[in-house]
Design a protein around this motif. Sequence first.
Motif, mmCIF file in Angstrom:
data_model
loop_
_atom_site.group_PDB
_atom_site.id
_atom_site.type_symbol
_atom_site.label_atom_id
_atom_site.label_comp_id
_atom_site.label_asym_id
_atom_site.label_seq_id
_atom_site.Cartn_x
_atom_site.Cartn_y
_atom_site.Cartn_z
ATOM 1 N N ALA A 1 -12.017 1.514 20.443
ATOM 2 C CA ALA A 1 -13.286 2.241 20.392
ATOM 3 C C ALA A 1 -14.100 1.939 21.635
ATOM 4 O O ALA A 1 -14.227 0.779 22.040
ATOM 5 N N THR B 1 -18.582 9.282 19.577
ATOM 6 C CA THR B 1 -17.632 8.175 19.446
ATOM 7 C C THR B 1 -17.182 7.943 18.014
ATOM 8 O O THR B 1 -15.988 7.756 17.749
ATOM 9 N N LYS C 1 -7.037 6.639 27.834
ATOM 10 C CA LYS C 1 -8.460 6.639 27.478
ATOM 11 C C LYS C 1 -9.161 7.843 28.085
ATOM 12 O O LYS C 1 -8.756 8.358 29.127
ATOM 13 N N ALA D 1 -12.954 -3.079 20.377
ATOM 14 C CA ALA D 1 -14.008 -2.248 20.946
ATOM 15 C C ALA D 1 -14.292 -2.648 22.379
ATOM 16 O O ALA D 1 -14.393 -3.843 22.696
ATOM 17 N N GLN E 1 -11.769 -2.107 7.156
ATOM 18 C CA GLN E 1 -11.437 -0.734 6.767
ATOM 19 C C GLN E 1 -11.432 -0.542 5.253
ATOM 20 O O GLN E 1 -11.505 0.594 4.769
ATOM 21 N N VAL F 1 -5.786 1.673 18.129
ATOM 22 C CA VAL F 1 -6.926 2.526 18.428
ATOM 23 C C VAL F 1 -8.062 1.645 18.958
ATOM 24 O O VAL F 1 -8.460 0.675 18.308
ATOM 25 N N ASP G 1 -7.720 4.778 23.672
ATOM 26 C CA ASP G 1 -9.131 4.406 23.715
ATOM 27 C C ASP G 1 -9.926 5.702 23.626
ATOM 28 O O ASP G 1 -9.882 6.535 24.527
ATOM 29 N N VAL G 2 -10.677 5.881 22.525
ATOM 30 C CA VAL G 2 -11.303 7.176 22.259
ATOM 31 C C VAL G 2 -12.384 7.530 23.271
ATOM 32 O O VAL G 2 -12.640 8.703 23.533
ATOM 33 N N ILE H 1 -13.151 8.326 16.774
ATOM 34 C CA ILE H 1 -12.302 7.285 16.164
ATOM 35 C C ILE H 1 -11.548 7.857 14.968
ATOM 36 O O ILE H 1 -10.340 7.635 14.806
ATOM 37 N N SER I 1 -17.262 0.748 14.066
ATOM 38 C CA SER I 1 -16.053 1.314 14.668
ATOM 39 C C SER I 1 -14.805 0.756 13.997
ATOM 40 O O SER I 1 -13.814 1.475 13.817
ATOM 41 N N ALA J 1 -10.843 1.593 14.207
ATOM 42 C CA ALA J 1 -10.567 0.981 15.503
ATOM 43 C C ALA J 1 -10.091 -0.459 15.332
ATOM 44 O O ALA J 1 -10.481 -1.143 14.384
ATOM 45 N N LYS K 1 -7.518 8.222 14.726
ATOM 46 C CA LYS K 1 -6.853 7.431 13.681
ATOM 47 C C LYS K 1 -5.995 8.307 12.777
ATOM 48 O O LYS K 1 -4.926 7.880 12.307
#
Length: 351
Positions: A255, A238, A184, A276, A321, A253, A207-208, A242, A268, A273, A246
């Motif tokens: 967020a 942020t 992260k 979160a 998504q 992934v 973890d972005v 993501i 997210s 993601a 991705k």
Amino acid sequence: MSRAQRKMDHINYALTTGQGAGTMFEDIRFVHQALPGLGVGDIDLRPKTGDLNLKSPVFINAMTGGGGDQTEKLNGMLARAAKETGMAMAVGSQMSAIKDPSERASFKVVRKENPDGIIFSNLGSEASLEQAKEAVEIIEADALQIHLNVVQELTMPEGDRDFKGALERIQHISESLHVPVIVKETGFGISYETAMKLAGTKVAAIDVSGYGGTNFAKIENERRAKKLDYFQDWGIPTAAAIIEVKKAFDGTVLASGGIKNAQDIIKSFLLGADAAGLAGSFLKLAVDEGESKLIESVFELHEDLAMMMTALGASTIRGIQDCPAIITGNLANYLLARGFDPAAFAHPVKN
């Protein structure tokens, strides 16, 4: 200055400087679905996070530990909230506990208060495999977060100035440790290029931790005589981070970075993601309004997510998504400049 005092400085400055802005989530708008074809009772909030085995799509991200009695109390409160709500929880960097065993109580309290919960250990990228094993052992962790904090270290008056060998250490730990490894950032975002490097390791999740939340450059500048102002607006927002991650990484992934509410969370998930993490907003709520209010707010997050997923016609986190959305403004401009297509999220109807 001791590590414990520095940890308390970080917490106090985080509370006083507050959450930032600039995540770019505001540039995302879902396309309304008037015939969603499901009900609230059909919603499944369990995320698919591989070996991390998260039960809630929301988790408490790394914040506290190593600051003596005060952080022990904070960690205990957060751990009880995690237990009550089914969230995973990450502790702050455990290097202080590795170097000073008297600091271990502020971390061990998390496992004591939540004996069956999902808990993440945390160390910086300077850590060795032996230190990683020790950090996991201290709290019987289910995974290890390795944090990348180049900008924070450079801004920190007593921080590191050499970051060679970090990728090789991460690779070695991810191949050798008996629990999954999460990499992260600490609020400056993970780029496509960095994610591609990590994709060549055994890292289980990224973890972005993007720009827009707690700003550690701003915090460390409060501790400096000569301010490094150029780092205070540094980082990948942020929402953009993501998408960057991705595109490059096939694993889980996560967020984080300025996520404040259920709408940020669900956006997210749209971008890719799987779960979160919230840190600063949870910390402020816990300190200002107490444990019961924090628990109540998490249940409200779950309820709000279910309501929005129903309106979108998405019964699962991954299903979000597939929901059409319009990306405009600064986020669209950023993505175009980086070679991503913001129109791909709109899913236009084909003739």
